[in-house]
Design an enzyme around this catalytic site. Structure first.
Site, PDB file in Angstrom:
ATOM      1  N   LYS A  11       0.824  -1.218   0.000  1.00  0.00           N
ATOM      2  CA  LYS A  11       0.000   0.000   0.000  1.00  0.00           C
ATOM      3  C   LYS A  11       0.862   1.274   0.000  1.00  0.00           C
ATOM      4  CE  LYS A  11      -3.998  -2.072   2.337  1.00  0.00           C
ATOM      5  NZ  LYS A  11      -4.936  -1.922   3.479  1.00  0.00           N
ATOM      6  N   TYR A  51     -12.576  -2.129  -3.506  1.00  0.00           N
ATOM      7  CA  TYR A  51     -13.042  -2.149  -2.112  1.00  0.00           C
ATOM      8  C   TYR A  51     -14.571  -2.022  -2.010  1.00  0.00           C
ATOM      9  CZ  TYR A  51      -8.378  -2.075   0.017  1.00  0.00           C
ATOM     10  OH  TYR A  51      -7.111  -2.408   0.446  1.00  0.00           O
ATOM     11  N   ASN A 114      -1.937   0.520   6.735  1.00  0.00           N
ATOM     12  CA  ASN A 114      -1.401  -0.725   7.296  1.00  0.00           C
ATOM     13  C   ASN A 114      -0.592  -1.567   6.304  1.00  0.00           C
ATOM     14  OD1 ASN A 114      -3.527  -1.643   5.813  1.00  0.00           O
ATOM     15  ND2 ASN A 114      -4.612  -2.598   7.507  1.00  0.00           N
ATOM     16  N   HIS A 117      -2.327  -5.302   1.653  1.00  0.00           N
ATOM     17  CA  HIS A 117      -3.614  -5.981   1.481  1.00  0.00           C
ATOM     18  C   HIS A 117      -3.315  -7.432   1.128  1.00  0.00           C
ATOM     19  CE1 HIS A 117      -7.561  -7.126  -0.077  1.00  0.00           C
ATOM     20  NE2 HIS A 117      -6.880  -7.731  -1.041  1.00  0.00           N
ATOM     21  N   GLU A 128      -9.586 -11.020  -7.357  1.00  0.00           N
ATOM     22  CA  GLU A 128      -8.683  -9.869  -7.202  1.00  0.00           C
ATOM     23  C   GLU A 128      -7.502  -9.952  -8.177  1.00  0.00           C
ATOM     24  OE1 GLU A 128      -7.848  -9.751  -2.975  1.00  0.00           O
ATOM     25  OE2 GLU A 128      -9.886  -9.089  -2.520  1.00  0.00           O
TER      26      GLU A 128
HETATM   27  P1  GDP Z   1      -7.826  -6.593   6.112  1.00  0.00           P
HETATM   28  O1  GDP Z   1      -8.409  -7.781   5.416  1.00  0.00           O
HETATM   29  O2  GDP Z   1      -6.962  -7.000   7.315  1.00  0.00           O
HETATM   30  O3  GDP Z   1      -7.072  -5.671   5.187  1.00  0.00           O
HETATM   31  O4  GDP Z   1      -9.003  -5.756   6.777  1.00  0.00           O
HETATM   32  P2  GDP Z   1     -10.484  -5.354   6.274  1.00  0.00           P
HETATM   33  O5  GDP Z   1     -10.876  -6.153   5.059  1.00  0.00           O
HETATM   34  O6  GDP Z   1     -11.373  -5.386   7.468  1.00  0.00           O
HETATM   35  O7  GDP Z   1     -10.340  -3.827   5.859  1.00  0.00           O
HETATM   36  C1  GDP Z   1      -9.807  -3.444   4.616  1.00  0.00           C
HETATM   37  C2  GDP Z   1      -8.899  -2.245   4.810  1.00  0.00           C
HETATM   38  O8  GDP Z   1      -9.686  -1.123   5.216  1.00  0.00           O
HETATM   39  C3  GDP Z   1      -7.857  -2.381   5.933  1.00  0.00           C
HETATM   40  O9  GDP Z   1      -6.705  -3.091   5.531  1.00  0.00           O
HETATM   41  C4  GDP Z   1      -7.552  -0.926   6.242  1.00  0.00           C
HETATM   42  O10 GDP Z   1      -6.647  -0.346   5.302  1.00  0.00           O
HETATM   43  C5  GDP Z   1      -8.924  -0.284   6.073  1.00  0.00           C
HETATM   44  N1  GDP Z   1      -9.613  -0.173   7.366  1.00  0.00           N
HETATM   45  C6  GDP Z   1     -10.200  -1.168   8.097  1.00  0.00           C
HETATM   46  N2  GDP Z   1     -10.719  -0.695   9.241  1.00  0.00           N
HETATM   47  C7  GDP Z   1     -10.452   0.653   9.235  1.00  0.00           C
HETATM   48  C8  GDP Z   1     -10.742   1.713  10.139  1.00  0.00           C
HETATM   49  O11 GDP Z   1     -11.355   1.529  11.194  1.00  0.00           O
HETATM   50  N3  GDP Z   1     -10.289   2.968   9.769  1.00  0.00           N
HETATM   51  C9  GDP Z   1      -9.629   3.194   8.587  1.00  0.00           C
HETATM   52  N4  GDP Z   1      -9.238   4.444   8.299  1.00  0.00           N
HETATM   53  N5  GDP Z   1      -9.358   2.219   7.729  1.00  0.00           N
HETATM   54  C10 GDP Z   1      -9.742   0.970   8.032  1.00  0.00           C
END
Ligand code: GDP
Length: 140
Positions: A11, A51, A114, A117, A128
């Site tokens: 990212k 997304y 973070n 992905h 994807e």
């Molecule tokens: P992943 O599978 O661990 O990447 O997590 P998710 O699928 O739940 O979320 C997708 C992405 O959305 C995450 O990797 C973060 O970059 C973002 N994201 C998730 N939760 C939050 C949040 O509470 N705040 C913000 N700003 N971004 C978030």
């Protein structure tokens, strides 16, 4: 166990800090092989589509803006049980909760920024991969 493929994105927070190699090293040391890789500038439409599952979430706008803020590196990773292996190497979504040695514990800045992905299932990995790569780019 079966050799499978998964999809990864390095990212913008990581590409900005010149961590493409450091992140890839953790993936390779963890037993995954990079079978396709390219650095791209994602468009807003691409990020919103990618997304789409999160579009009702409060952080959706922030997530899309972040993903188009700098180039990203999209990769196809191959290995035994690659989806789960990659998720293990990535660590928890929130770096505060991630295990020591994971990419997110080592490099991520926050729950949003973070660093990586990774697909969460074989089915989503296939979707994807085809979102960003044509068959001819998957040279193995
Ligand atoms: P992943 O599978 O661990 O990447 O997590 P998710 O699928 O739940 O979320 C997708 C992405 O959305 C995450 O990797 C973060 O970059 C973002 N994201 C998730 N939760 C939050 C949040 O509470 N705040 C913000 N700003 N971004 C978030």
């Amino acid at each position: 166990m079966t050799v499978t493929r998964t999809f990864s994105i390095i990212k913008p927070d990581a590409t900005r800090r010149n961590l493409t190699g450091a992140v890839t090293q953790i993936l390779e040391d963890g037993g995954l092989r990079v079978v396709a890789s390219k650095r791209i500038q994602m468009t807003k439409e691409q990020a919103e589509g990618f997304y789409g599952v999160h579009k009702e979430r409060p952080f959706f706008g922030e997530l899309v803006e972040f993903m188009i803020s700098e180039p990203v590196v999209v990769q196809v990773l191959e290995g035994e049980n690659s989806v789960q292996r990659n998720r293990d190497l990535m660590g928890a979504t929130n770096p505060d909760d991630a295990d020591e040695g994971t990419i997110r514990k080592t490099h991520a800045l926050s729950i949003g920024e973070n660093s990586v992905h990774g697909s969460d299932s074989d089915e989503n990995a296939a979707i994807e991969i085809s979102y960003f790569f044509s068959d001819t780019e998957l040279v193995g």
